[in-house]
Motif scaffolding. Structure first.
Motif, short mmCIF file in Angstrom:
data_model
loop_
_atom_site.label_atom_id
_atom_site.label_comp_id
_atom_site.label_asym_id
_atom_site.label_seq_id
_atom_site.Cartn_x
_atom_site.Cartn_y
_atom_site.Cartn_z
N UNK A 156 0.84 -1.21 0.00
CA UNK A 156 0.00 0.00 0.00
C UNK A 156 0.87 1.25 0.00
N UNK A 157 1.86 1.30 0.90
CA UNK A 157 2.71 2.49 1.01
C UNK A 157 3.57 2.65 -0.24
N UNK A 162 4.75 5.61 -5.18
CA UNK A 162 5.14 5.56 -6.59
C UNK A 162 4.15 6.30 -7.47
N UNK A 163 2.86 6.07 -7.25
CA UNK A 163 1.85 6.64 -8.15
C UNK A 163 1.31 7.99 -7.68
N UNK A 164 1.94 8.56 -6.65
CA UNK A 164 1.68 9.96 -6.33
C UNK A 164 2.70 10.86 -7.02
N UNK A 190 9.65 16.13 -8.12
CA UNK A 190 10.70 15.75 -7.18
C UNK A 190 10.39 14.39 -6.57
N UNK A 191 11.29 13.42 -6.76
CA UNK A 191 11.04 12.06 -6.29
C UNK A 191 11.90 11.68 -5.10
N UNK A 192 12.80 12.57 -4.70
CA UNK A 192 13.75 12.23 -3.64
C UNK A 192 13.12 11.68 -2.37
N UNK A 196 13.23 7.69 -1.12
CA UNK A 196 13.82 7.29 0.17
C UNK A 196 12.88 6.36 0.93
N UNK A 197 11.58 6.71 0.93
CA UNK A 197 10.59 5.85 1.61
C UNK A 197 10.51 4.49 0.92
N UNK A 198 10.46 4.51 -0.42
CA UNK A 198 10.33 3.27 -1.20
C UNK A 198 11.52 2.35 -0.96
N UNK A 199 12.72 2.90 -1.06
CA UNK A 199 13.91 2.07 -0.89
C UNK A 199 14.13 1.68 0.57
N UNK A 200 13.66 2.53 1.50
CA UNK A 200 13.73 2.15 2.91
C UNK A 200 12.83 0.94 3.17
#
Length: 313
Positions: A156-157, A162-164, A190-192, A196-200
């Motif tokens: 979900x997160x 990703x799609x926001x 800006x995806x930074x 970070x959240x995705x890769x965390x």
């Protein structure tokens, strides 16, 4: 191609821009692999359900592993086959997000389930007298439910992050399904922080699962070293060998894909590795567990003998 400021409503999957003859060859190759995957995993599930000797915690978890292999392969391969057969490369934004969500869900669940299976082997080898009372049906269901719950939260997160992102550089995805690295290349916002959240999350899912697996096998190896007979060591190790092989294949590809960073690199190597874990690994897992497992082989022989007997009558 979408212009800057234009909202993307569909994506074009550009993963296999090949000659028609080569596309048809790939279509039949992937179709054969997918049919083997379906047959092998469905056969494993049915075998475990039908043989009383396989009604143990280890095979309970293995049946769920086969189910997950079926699911996450089915999220990707039919779309791939459709693209190769019809040259229909367009996928809607909603379908892309749905594919991304379910692929993340099933792959994350498999990470956690492989960790649960390692814990199960730890209990069986290191605490054999408590194993039956510890691994009750309720405990098994709870562990599987926890794996799905953790994966659902991650999915979900991860999908929301990703799609926001605003996609306006292009709608052409240089990949054969909606995966994270190629989608990030299309971002114009800006995806930074989101990256970070995705890769965390990817780091936490993979490292948590691997930590449980490594800790379990440290104790398992210590227990095996205390066994005095070579035959006893070999027998105990053989019960874990299939699982260790599956872990090495699955986590090796995930680490390569999702923990190496984006870095603007070419996606060709990512395509090859992703074919391996979306098409090949789900096909290999039933073979790994059937070829290296004496109980599964005996159950298969029993089924084959029963089929031969019914044909002879």
């Amino acid at each position: 191609m979408a212009e800057n400021g234009t909202t993307v409503t569909e994506f074009v999957l550009m993963g296999f821009l090949l000659q028609a003859e080569l596309k048809m060859v790939l279509f039949f190759v992937f179709l054969a692999l997918y049919l083997i995957t379906m047959g092998g995993n469905l056969g494993m599930i049915m075998l475990i359900q039908s043989d009383p000797r396989l009604q143990t915690p280890m095979y309970f978890f293995l049946s769920h592993l086969s189910f997950l292999d079926l699911c996450y392969s089915s999220v990707i391969v039919p779309q791939l086959l459709e693209t190769l057969r019809t040259d229909k490369m367009v996928i809607t934004y909603e379908r892309c997000a749905t594919q991304f969500f379910f692929f993340t869900l099933y792959a994350s669940t498999e990470c956690f389930l492989l960790a649960v299976m390692a814990y199960d082997r730890y209990m069986a080898v290191c605490n054999p007298l408590l194993y039956a009372t510890a691994m009750t049906a309720q405990t098994r269901l709870g562990l599987v439910a926890a794996a799905y719950a953790g994966a659902m939260l991650n999915s979900v997160v991860r999908t929301g992050c990703t799609f926001s992102i605003s996609f306006c550089k292009s709608n052409q995805v240089d990949f054969y399904f909606c995966d994270l690295p190629p989608l990030l290349k299309l971002a114009c916002s800006e995806t930074g922080p989101r990256e970070k959240v995705i890769f965390l999350l990817a780091f936490l899912v993979i490292t948590t699962s691997i930590s449980v697996i490594l800790m379990s096998y440290v104790f398992i190896i210590r227990a095996i070293m205390k066994i005095h007979t070579a035959g006893g060591k070999a027998k105990t190790f053989s019960t874990c060998a299939s699982h260790m092989t599956a872990v090495a294949l699955f986590f090796g590809t995930l680490i390569f894909m999702y923990l190496k960073g984006n870095m603007g690199k070419s996606l060709w190597e990512d395509k090859i590795v992703s074919v391996f874990y979306t098409v090949v690994i789900p096909m290999l897992n039933p073979m790994i567990y059937s070829l290296r497992n004496k109980e599964v082989k005996e159950a298969m022989k029993k089924v084959l003998n029963r089929m031969r007997g019914s044909q002879a009558e």
